[in-house]
Enzyme design. Sequence first.
Site: not given
Ligand code: SRM
Ligand code: SF4
Length: 583
Positions: A79, A148, A224, A226, A445, A451, A490, A494
């Site tokens: 990323r 981030r 993390k 944000k 997402c 993922c 899930c 994201c």
């Molecule tokens: Fe996310 C984890 C993709 C924005 C909440 N996110 C992941 C992972 C890295 C899976 C992993 O941990 O193994 C995903 C990678 C998938 C892949 O194959 O690409 C993933 N997140 C993404 C992206 C690429 C989604 C997209 O389609 O654009 C976004 C990348 C953003 C960036 O450039 O930094 C992305 N993730 C978000 C957002 C939206 C936001 O930040 O505005 C959220 C919700 C907001 C938040 O953080 O509360 C988000 N991602 C999560 C979470 C749940 C965090 C939590 O509080 O429980 C995880 C899992 C974790 O952290 O344990 C996660």
């Molecule tokens: Fe993966 Fe769940 Fe984030 Fe979608 S919402 S990219 S399935 S961790």
Amino acid sequence: MISDSQSEPQLHKNEGIKTRSNYLRGTILEGLADVSTGSIAADDQQLTKFHGLYQQDDRDVRSQRRKHKLDKAYSFLARICLPGGICTPEQWIVMDELANYCAFNTLKLTTRQAFQLHGILKGNLKDVISSCNEVAMTTLAACGDVNRNVMCNPVPFASEVHQEVQAITEQIDAHLKPQTPAFSEMWLDGKPIKLTVEQAAVRSKDCKGDEVEPLYGKTYLPRKFKIAVAIPPYNDVDIFANCLGFIAIVEDGKLLGFNVTVGGGMGMTHGNEKTFPRLADVLAFCTPDQAVAVAEKIVTIQRDHGNRVERANARFKYTVERLGKEWIREELENRLGYKLEDPRDYTFTSTGDRYGWMEGANGKWHLGLFIEGGRVVDTEGKPLKTGMLEIAKVHKGDFRLTGNQNLVIGNVDAADKAQIDALVEQYGLDGYKTASGMRRSQIACVSLPTCGLALAESERYLPTLVSDLEVILEEAGLQNDEIVIRSTGCPNGCGRPYLGEIGLVGKVPGKYNLYLGAGFDGERLNKLYKTSVSHQEIIDALKPILLDYAKERNEGERFGDFTIRKDYVKATTAGNNFHANIG
Ligand code: SRM
Ligand code: SF4
């Protein structure tokens, strides 16, 4: 007698991994050198996140490989941070080239205005990271328990203020970057991370962490973190979904300062009501020159008071929920050494992107493009990746990645518009002209196949669902209405699905929880409407509501508001009543 050590709750194992890692080194280099496997050690997989790298495997081929007794098809996701989503044509060309060396041959534009490259073999990671550094892009702190990529409205509409706000965004981003020399040692042969002069000037110096990591110390943050910055009326960064937010307060074209918001976040776990999405509280007002210090102090509050025992409750939103926003404000003012003013009035109108040509206050033009799922890829009849490369070769302005996974070709001279238009059309990048209002208002997402946490399809599913819903939209005369629909594979959130007027969250393959009723302005979460529904059940559930909306809506009434007025769902008024069927 019970000793202290017995009564102390045990810290989460990731705390030990961080402490022992020698500032994020662990045994990553040894793991990369091991050619007998495409993977690295489990503890190191936690540490590479801080370097912007996730180990993944291609889940489409998992069972086939298992059958043939083969290891999983391991590769890495990188990323790449772009504070405020701004990227130069030179940077785009490098990203395009790097994507050619990745198994998936795509560029992914993320929901936080960053790039993702999927499918990098571990032996190629160093080349990818050093190539990014050559053009002043970094993967450092794109992931991991640190701050981030800081988001900001992508379109320089009110240009003067936008530039000032973007500069503050970059300062906050640079100030909160980890300082460990491990990154440059491991990936850049000891060369420094390329920074602009402005970035270098604000890097954290004396924030009481320790000598190597003045801000974070050895154990970094509990989870993390944000940050987003928004200029009303546009809430296209979904500011309330962030741990910390800055809402610009502008009067007579002058930036007065920011309302500071705290405690937003989306992630939750199915079946665990102790986890929930939460929208940020508006806390106080700060002046532009206080913003970096406010960001630093809030991060230190989370560093010192966040939950390091239960990772599921470790995000800042739970710290705010537990300690209360009044306590957070008092603690922030104590750490700053001065009082902040109360928040000022502001109004957001929407979370969506604007498409087509827009003239900025600086007289330059900006073209908003719709990129479905944020996936820049060449497909039959739509060579988007090649098209964007051709545009990058001739474009003299910049590109801006949006928080809705779209793209703006920014700062185009009037004289160059025709050339850009011709390329956009030639390479099928003009989807924004024909896509329905719902399609243009979607986020999905990544989910499968990369993922590791996905329970159901998302990016590969939502376009099909929207196509089927478009038949109903057509029948109802709603094809041009912007109805915000978001899906995730899930409950981690994201794609910020809990802020979708229609939200879909994967439960098991082919089944989703269906949520309704979020605010179009991003100021209200949605509510569960149906549990574990299949494709046809989603359509059957939405059809009567969409038809009802077409017939019965009030003038200007948004779909999310309508579903509440007509009692399809109760309004969610706070994260802690998200799960209850009450408002
Ligand atoms: Fe996310 C984890 C993709 C924005 C909440 N996110 C992941 C992972 C890295 C899976 C992993 O941990 O193994 C995903 C990678 C998938 C892949 O194959 O690409 C993933 N997140 C993404 C992206 C690429 C989604 C997209 O389609 O654009 C976004 C990348 C953003 C960036 O450039 O930094 C992305 N993730 C978000 C957002 C939206 C936001 O930040 O505005 C959220 C919700 C907001 C938040 O953080 O509360 C988000 N991602 C999560 C979470 C749940 C965090 C939590 O509080 O429980 C995880 C899992 C974790 O952290 O344990 C996660
Ligand atoms: Fe993966 Fe769940 Fe984030 Fe979608 S919402 S990219 S399935 S961790």
